[in-house]
Design an enzyme around this catalytic site. Structure first.
Site, mmCIF file in Angstrom:
data_model
loop_
_atom_site.group_PDB
_atom_site.id
_atom_site.type_symbol
_atom_site.label_atom_id
_atom_site.label_comp_id
_atom_site.label_asym_id
_atom_site.label_seq_id
_atom_site.Cartn_x
_atom_site.Cartn_y
_atom_site.Cartn_z
ATOM 1 C CE1 TYR A 1 -8.298 23.299 5.157
ATOM 2 C CE2 TYR A 1 -8.422 20.949 4.707
ATOM 3 C CZ TYR A 1 -7.983 22.208 4.356
ATOM 4 O OH TYR A 1 -7.239 22.376 3.215
ATOM 5 C CD GLU B 1 -3.370 17.252 8.109
ATOM 6 O OE1 GLU B 1 -3.643 17.450 9.303
ATOM 7 O OE2 GLU B 1 -4.236 16.988 7.255
#
Length: 407
Positions: free
Chosen positions: A137, A253
């Site tokens: 990311y 997450e």
């Protein structure tokens, strides 16, 4: 009126789980989740730990609620809770949680958005703990402002070509695969031109450079893609719709960080009440001797209970809904507050015995306490900083004006 049939079925499953754990979980690993997880990122499993990983992976109970057709346990949420309780009772833990992001993030996201072929390819190896995944990311110029990512992914007809850099890639040096956000349309507005790709890390075009932290560990990496390739069917979700997939992964997450992910995170944790009575002592009524500590401990337990109830609501709201609920937006900071408060209280309760870094004069749980207290400080930063999460709550839930942009 209670559903007696359901209760009987759960009692039967509890007996099944208890019998299976007694037969398969090695007593030598009881309560050793912390040290095992710390070592398993880089090391290969062996001995009794390997046997335990293979047993729980074959059973499907490392991913208890995943569909059985993909190697999961096929259990209901109620059965998964019972399994977690029974694992906690014997001090057992889920060894797959120390092997990258497959169980907590990538696997659930593939189940949400993957094609049948992608599910059949990727989910069973994750459930069995045969592969390690990382998540690509953040970039040097796109951290909290992730929409500004620049890693380029070009359509070359029969494959994708990827060039760019990621940073803070947890466990990249050990990973077999990476779920990455890449830019597939550089002319589109920020998040409109982003796609989510499943990338094989075991190719010469991928380089990882571990970032050494002050404590000596290297859990994060710089990751470089130089003409890396991926097949055309490697996109997860639609082309240029990766921002939606990426947000869903972040939801998974945060669920794992806040206690809503896989329920078998690591055996049983001693209650603060028991720890306080051991180190501070109890009065003639059996209460913690320090009245001020009793008050602050009670407040902490109330916060922890409120967090748990909010988490349960978020889980209920997420059923059949791929979009994050409002409850999910507050859970990250709530979990951080509860975890850091517990660490501070534990350290205070242990006194000087909670400050040991090494040495025979400190018990293993005392050394674990100070290390956990230090590592827990990072919770305010990773997975979305405390301030960024507050901005999200302010703007998207409370509807307050955006004060973060200059005029």
């Amino acid at each position: 009126m209670a559903d007696s049939t359901g209760d009987v079925e759960l009692d039967g499953f509890r007996a099944e789980a208890r019998t299976w754990l007694e037969a398969n979980f090695p007593a030598s690993l009881r309560g050793k989740a912390g040290q095992v997880m710390a070592a398993s990122e880089a090391a290969e499993f062996e001995g009794e730990l390997l046997a335990w990983k293979q047993a729980i992976g074959s059973k499907g109970w490392a991913t208890p609620t995943w569909p059985a057709k993909y190697g999961g346990g096929g259990l209901s949420s109620a059965q998964a809770r019972v399994l977690a309780q029974e694992m906690g009772r014997v001090g057992a833990f889920n060894p797959m949680l120390g092997q990258g992001m497959g169980v907590t993030m990538i696997g659930p996201t593939i189940l949400d958005y993957g094609t049948e072929a992608q599910k059949l390819q990727h989910i069973p190896p994750i459930a069995r703990g045969e592969v390690r995944w990382c998540v690509g990311y953040s970039e040097p110029g796109a951290g909290s402002d992730l929409e500004s990512l620049q890693t380029k992914c070009e359509d070359k007809g029969d494959h994708w070509l990827i060039n760019g850099q990621k940073i803070w890639t947890s466990g990249a040096q050990y990973s077999d695969w990476c779920g990455a956000l890449v830019r597939t349309d550089p002319s589109a507005k920020k998040h409109d031109g982003i796609s989510f790709i499943l990338l094989n890390m075991r190719q010469p075009a991928v380089e990882t450079r571990p970032i050494k932290l002050i404590a000596g560990a290297s859990p994060f990496c710089e990751t470089f893609f130089t003409d890396a390739t991926a097949p055309k069917d490697a996109l997860l979700g639609e082309l240029n719709k990766g921002w939606t997939v990426g947000k869903r992964l972040l939801q998974h997450e945060r669920a794992s960080q806040t206690g809503g992910g896989n329920p078998m995170a690591g055996g049983r944790q001693a209650s603060l009440q028991d720890v306080a009575k051991k180190y501070v002592g109890a009065d003639e009524h059996g209460r913690i001797a320090d009245s001020d500590l009793r008050t602050r401990l009670t407040r902490h337990l109330m916060d922890a209970r409120a967090h748990g109830l909010t988490l349960a609501r978020a889980v209920a709201e997420s059923k059949g809904n791929s979009e994050p609920s409002n409850a999910n937006s507050v859970l990250k900071n709530s979990a951080t507050h509860v975890a850091q408060a517990r660490a501070e209280l534990t350290l205070e309760i242990m006194g000087t015995q909670g400050l040991g870094w090494e040495g025979d004069e400190f018990a293993p749980e005392e050394i674990d306490t100070v290390r956990g207290w230090l590592s827990g400080k990072a919770m305010s930063i990773y997975g979305g900083s405390h301030e960024i999460q507050n901005n999200i709550v302010s703007k998207r839930i409370l509807g307050l004006p955006d004060t973060t942009q200059s005029t």
